[in-house]
Design a protein around this motif. Structure first.
Motif, PDB file in Angstrom:
ATOM      1  N   THR A  26       3.211   0.777  -1.934  1.00  0.00           N
ATOM      2  CA  THR A  26       3.463   0.201  -3.265  1.00  0.00           C
ATOM      3  C   THR A  26       4.873   0.512  -3.759  1.00  0.00           C
ATOM      4  N   GLU A  27       5.500   1.533  -3.181  1.00  0.00           N
ATOM      5  CA  GLU A  27       6.845   1.925  -3.612  1.00  0.00           C
ATOM      6  C   GLU A  27       7.485   2.798  -2.548  1.00  0.00           C
ATOM      7  N   PHE A  75       5.021   5.685  -1.236  1.00  0.00           N
ATOM      8  CA  PHE A  75       3.852   5.751  -2.105  1.00  0.00           C
ATOM      9  C   PHE A  75       2.916   4.623  -1.684  1.00  0.00           C
ATOM     10  N   MET A  76       1.637   4.935  -1.502  1.00  0.00           N
ATOM     11  CA  MET A  76       0.696   3.962  -0.971  1.00  0.00           C
ATOM     12  C   MET A  76      -0.611   3.942  -1.723  1.00  0.00           C
ATOM     13  N   ARG A  77      -1.274   2.791  -1.628  1.00  0.00           N
ATOM     14  CA  ARG A  77      -2.646   2.662  -2.098  1.00  0.00           C
ATOM     15  C   ARG A  77      -3.491   2.425  -0.857  1.00  0.00           C
ATOM     16  N   LEU A  78      -4.341   3.403  -0.517  1.00  0.00           N
ATOM     17  CA  LEU A  78      -5.159   3.264   0.673  1.00  0.00           C
ATOM     18  C   LEU A  78      -6.365   2.362   0.398  1.00  0.00           C
ATOM     19  N   ASP A  79      -6.853   1.722   1.445  1.00  0.00           N
ATOM     20  CA  ASP A  79      -7.972   0.795   1.291  1.00  0.00           C
ATOM     21  C   ASP A  79      -9.267   1.485   0.866  1.00  0.00           C
ATOM     22  N   ILE A  80      -9.337   2.808   1.025  1.00  0.00           N
ATOM     23  CA  ILE A  80     -10.538   3.533   0.576  1.00  0.00           C
ATOM     24  C   ILE A  80     -10.456   3.881  -0.915  1.00  0.00           C
ATOM     25  N   VAL A  95       0.766   9.645  -0.438  1.00  0.00           N
ATOM     26  CA  VAL A  95       2.207   9.852  -0.341  1.00  0.00           C
ATOM     27  C   VAL A  95       2.541  10.269   1.086  1.00  0.00           C
ATOM     28  N   ALA A  96       3.636   9.729   1.617  1.00  0.00           N
ATOM     29  CA  ALA A  96       4.114  10.169   2.932  1.00  0.00           C
ATOM     30  C   ALA A  96       5.597  10.452   2.839  1.00  0.00           C
ATOM     31  N   HIS A  97       6.017  11.566   3.452  1.00  0.00           N
ATOM     32  CA  HIS A  97       7.432  11.920   3.462  1.00  0.00           C
ATOM     33  C   HIS A  97       8.046  11.604   4.806  1.00  0.00           C
ATOM     34  N   SER A  98       7.186  11.180   5.742  1.00  0.00           N
ATOM     35  CA  SER A  98       7.745  10.847   7.044  1.00  0.00           C
ATOM     36  C   SER A  98       6.963   9.751   7.732  1.00  0.00           C
TER      37      SER A  98
END
Length: 168
Positions: free
Chosen positions: A108-109, A116-121, A126-129
């Motif tokens: 999402t960003e 920054f993510m919205r997971l399907d569950i 958040v991921a830094h890598s």
């Protein structure tokens, strides 16, 4: 109004607002005749690529009135949010998420190398890598391996491992 009559808009009030415009990062509402812009992140607990995923012009939403400035209707400015009156399902959904689990979601960003993510569950993540030859971008559908559940911030943290589908 009459003397001693309580104003319609006061902090702490839950009110009904009508959506009058939707932009990717903000939603414009009308509450008791007053227009107010609310950032998308204050409209919903879940992170969105675009507020129009969840809101359309004409929708009625419950909002919490947080601040009111000014007395005359023409000059009144209010601050509201639509998160407070709604259940935060992130907390419950986070329980379905496990360390080393593989999940899919949408970015999402991207900000300063953080994804920054919205997971399907139904979880914000958040991921830094990224363990990928080409870096994913906003809107891309990705696969992620969760490395940590961050209960304080109510997010899953992990590493993006694959690109499922490019957004554009």
């Amino acid at each position: 109004g009459e003397e001693g009559e309580k104003p319609l808009l006061y902090p702490g009030r839950i009110a009904e607002a009508r959506v009058i415009a939707v932009a990717p990062k903000a939603v414009r509402l009308e509450v008791f005749g007053v227009e107010v812009s609310v950032r998308a992140r204050d409209m919903a607990w879940e992170w969105m690529l675009d507020a129009s995923e969840k809101f359309q012009v004409g929708d009625l939403v419950q909002v919490m009135v947080n601040k009111v400035d000014g007395q005359e209707p023409e000059q009144i400015s209010v601050e509201v949010d639509a998160k407070t009156p709604t259940a935060n399902l992130n907390k419950d959904n986070l329980r379905k998420c496990h360390r080393q689990g593989k999940y899919t979601g949408v970015i999402t960003e991207v900000y300063k190398g953080t994804y920054f993510m919205r997971l399907d569950i139904g979880v914000n993540a958040v991921a830094h890598s990224c363990n990928m030859p080409t870096l994913p971008g906003k809107g891309d559908k990705i696969g992620i391996v969760v490395t940590r559940i961050n209960d304080n911030y109510e997010v899953a943290e992990g590493i993006i491992t694959r690109l499922i589908k490019r957004y554009k």
